[in-house]
Design a protein around this motif. Structure first.
Motif, short mmCIF file in Angstrom:
data_model
loop_
_atom_site.label_atom_id
_atom_site.label_comp_id
_atom_site.label_asym_id
_atom_site.label_seq_id
_atom_site.Cartn_x
_atom_site.Cartn_y
_atom_site.Cartn_z
N PRO A 124 0.84 -1.21 0.00
CA PRO A 124 0.00 0.00 0.00
C PRO A 124 0.87 1.25 0.00
O PRO A 124 2.09 1.16 0.13
CB PRO A 124 -0.78 -0.11 1.30
N TYR A 336 9.84 4.67 -9.91
CA TYR A 336 9.35 3.40 -9.36
C TYR A 336 10.25 2.25 -9.82
O TYR A 336 10.62 1.37 -9.05
CB TYR A 336 7.92 3.23 -9.87
N ASP A 340 12.60 -0.49 -7.83
CA ASP A 340 12.44 -1.93 -7.97
C ASP A 340 13.75 -2.61 -8.35
O ASP A 340 14.02 -3.74 -7.93
CB ASP A 340 11.33 -2.27 -8.97
N TYR A 358 6.54 -11.65 -7.16
CA TYR A 358 5.86 -10.35 -7.03
C TYR A 358 4.38 -10.56 -7.26
O TYR A 358 4.00 -11.09 -8.30
CB TYR A 358 6.38 -9.36 -8.07
N THR A 360 1.16 -8.65 -7.89
CA THR A 360 0.45 -7.40 -8.18
C THR A 360 -0.54 -7.67 -9.32
O THR A 360 -0.48 -8.72 -9.96
CB THR A 360 1.38 -6.26 -8.67
N GLN A 364 0.79 -4.32 -14.07
CA GLN A 364 2.21 -4.05 -13.89
C GLN A 364 3.10 -5.06 -14.62
O GLN A 364 4.30 -5.14 -14.38
CB GLN A 364 2.56 -4.03 -12.39
N1 ARG Z 1 2.93 0.37 -4.17
C1 ARG Z 1 2.69 -0.34 -5.39
C2 ARG Z 1 1.29 -0.02 -5.92
O1 ARG Z 1 0.48 0.52 -5.19
C3 ARG Z 1 2.80 -1.85 -5.22
C4 ARG Z 1 4.18 -2.35 -4.94
C5 ARG Z 1 4.44 -3.66 -5.59
N2 ARG Z 1 5.78 -4.14 -5.38
C6 ARG Z 1 6.86 -3.73 -6.05
N3 ARG Z 1 8.03 -4.22 -5.72
N4 ARG Z 1 6.77 -2.86 -7.02
O2 ARG Z 1 1.02 -0.33 -7.06
#
Ligand code: ARG
Length: 605
Positions: A124, A336, A340, A358, A360, A364
């Protein structure tokens, strides 16, 4: 205990070798239709082709060499050369005794390789409430951790929270503006106030996450039309980036407020994450410049329109132009993707991860593909380290569109879970009005939260699904309440036994040999013996729905057994065995729901 399918696979492989001299995979599979057996070997046809022989004749020769009499009835040859296997009740009885002897792992051995696996999930962002979009990553990630841990891997959960960068600078700016008088800090980076005084003021004006979120939204609106404000915000972002103490103090506070609320939800969802697992973007802040430098030094990153980019082979835009992964913007800011890359490097080199997963949503996908490619180009990921992006579909409303509130906002996770629990409470009130209030609340929480999680798990991870309270809280079908009720029903047998003066645990303790004669007994025993196969496939494909499908099947097999076979009124020749089938069913459901999916079971519903 070795999985039955593994034992069979080795035996058939040996028989193939004896018959043909070839070492070939017999392609053992669980039979889709149990009328033809429990397992089938599908590999004979391909081997016959290779050996230039007739497949049915070859199947016959293999069966002749096969030594499976301790496990199976005589194997049958079907169709062009399939071999079908049906497990023997005596063998099932032996396996069940092994399951019985191990109440912790139900006879399932962990893998021998204790590989380190990092699972990155939830993630989050600071100053934002978690919404339904975070549900899937959070709970699927948790199930993956639980499954892999049970399988014997050394699992390191990582919560990559968004706690650094431009947006966080804005949050900090908004907080400072609401807490301190402008002249004490604007442009002067707080120099006019001592850090003690700053902490003091922060403490004296506590804010909630909801207020924080509002503050941030208001500021980002105002900033669009007010150039002075925008400049001030940019300054704050810079001050924070430089880690000036006053700015850091507010940043810490924003982080604390957000994490407190996140952890309330994680606990509500069944104890997901420890504080140590939180390693957000801020952790990598000082590693970004070196990462970019290294990419440049290695000749991987190049300047393009003032930005620093990596053009990894194979990535092209719709127009067919090389697609860059930007790692530093022309104003010097990192992105971002840069974070990563730094995180990936850290996880491999410092955490010692051999696999990174990962979790998500599918949007992504390209981001991770490019990050993985660049990290490999940079030599940060040795060949024996695997990187996996586990994606999932969207949660939809009943109208088939992304799940939103009536006013079109994202549904807050908290509201969603509260609603599920209060609906579950209404059901409990209706069914069991005489229960004490506290008990009703416990059951409602287990059923409500369980229903939301189970509904998510039971869907194919990669598909979208429609969120429906009515469906997920239904007592029929593949739902949490159905499974929880199945568990409570089995447990009630033990209670009834006691009322009848039957000491079930004593009878169970004395069992040395299980008798399985009725078809429904044998079917239930078989399902119980295959729990390890379900776990293995769920962990292998990282798909919790394989496990929910198994549990649902188990509950169905139990139901059939319980309808057909009296337990408490059975004679001494079958009662202990049947009591054991009940006991193992309860243990299995409880283990699957609670240990592997983090869904509570209740003794009574
Ligand atoms: N904070 C990111 C979002 O809200 C998710 C993170 C996912 N993990 C990563 N290593 N990028 O989309």
């Amino acid at each position: 205990m070795i999985r039955i399918i593994e034992i069979l696979s080795v035996r058939v492989r040996d028989a193939i070798k004896a018959a043909t001299g070839l070492d070939a995979d017999p392609l053992l599979r669980i039979s889709a239709d149990s009328r033809f057996g429990d397992y089938q070997a599908n590999g004979i046809m391909a081997i016959a082709k290779q050996a230039k022989s007739n497949p049915r004749a070859l199947a016959g020769q293999v069966v002749e060499k096969l030594d499976v009499a301790d496990l199976c009835e005589t194997p049958e040859i079907a169709g062009p050369g399939f071999i079908n296997f049906r497990l023997k009740p005596d063998f099932l009885a032996i396996r069940l005794m092994e399951v019985k002897s191990d109440s912790v792992r139900l006879g399932i051995s962990p893998t021998q390789n204790h590989t380190k696996v990092v699972v990155d999930f939830s993630g989050p962002n600071i100053a934002k409430q978690m919404h339904v979009g975070h549900l899937r990553s959070t709970i699927i990630g948790d199930a993956i951790c639980r499954l892999l841990e049970f399988e014997g891997y050394d699992v390191i959960p990582q919560n990559h929270i968004g706690d650094w960068g431009l947006q966080i600078g804005m949050v900090v700016h908004a907080m400072m503006a609401s807490t301190l008088e402008t002249k004490t800090w604007a442009g002067a980076s707080g120099a006019l106030l001592s850090i003690e005084e700053v902490h003091n003021r922060i403490e004296k004006s506590p804010i909630t996450l909801i207020e924080l979120e509002k503050m941030y939204k208001r500021l980002s609106e105002q900033e669009k039309t007010d150039e002075n404000l925008a400049e001030a915000v940019r300054n704050s972002v810079r001050h924070l980036q430089l880690k000036e103490p006053v700015f850091l103090a507010f940043w810490e506070n924003a982080r604390k407020i957000t994490l407190k609320t996140c952890f309330e939800l994680y606990d509500y969802l069944g104890g997901i994450f420890k504080l140590d697992d939180i390693r957000g973007e801020s952790f990598y802040a000082d590693r970004l410049a070196p990462v970019v430098q290294e990419l440049k030094d290695k000749g991987i990153a190049v300047e393009s329109d003032g930005a620093v980019c990596v053009f990894a082979p194979g990535f092209v835009s719709k127009e067919g132009n090389p697609l860059p992964l930007i790692v530093q913007k022309s104003d010097g800011a990192f992105l971002y993707a840069t974070t990563d890359l730094a995180a990936l490097k850290f996880r491999v080199q410092e955490l010692g991860a051999k696999k990174i997963i990962y979790v998500t949503d599918a949007r992504q996908e390209l981001h991770f593909k490019m990050v993985f490619a660049v990290a490999r180009m940079a030599g940060w990921v040795p060949e024996d380290v695997s990187l996996e992006h586990v994606t999932f579909g969207s949660v939809l409303g009943e109208d088939g569109k992304p799940f939103k509130t009536r006013s079109g906002e994202n549904v807050k996770l908290r509201d969603l879970l509260d609603e599920a629990v209060s609906r579950a409470k209404r059901v409990v009130e209706e069914k069991n009005p005489e229960l004490p209030e506290e008990k009703k609340n416990d059951i409602a929480a287990a059923v409500g939260i369980g229903a939301v999680k189970y509904a998510d798990y039971s869907n194919n991870r990669t598909s979208d699904y429609v969120f429906s309270f009515d469906r997920m809280l239904a007592m029929e079908g593949n739902t949490a309440p159905y499974m929880q009720y199945a568990y409570a029903r089995v447990k009630s047998i033990e209670r009834k036994a006691l009322e009848k003066g039957i000491n079930a645990s004593e009878e169970l303790a004395l069992i040395t040999n299980i008798t399985l004669t009725e078809p429904t007994e044998i079917e239930l025993a078989k399902t119980l013996c295959r729990y390890d196969e379900a776990i293995y496939s769920a962990a292998y494909d990282l798909r919790p729905n394989y496990l929910t499908a198994y549990l649902y099947d188990l509950a169905g097999k139990f139901s059939a057994f319980y309808t057909q076979c009296p337990v408490l009124t059975a004679g001494p020749e079958s009662r202990p065995s049947r009591l054991l089938l009940c006991d193992l069913t309860a243990k299995n459901i409880a283990h699957g729901l609670s240990n592997l999916l983090g869904i509570k079971v209740v003794e009574q519903m």
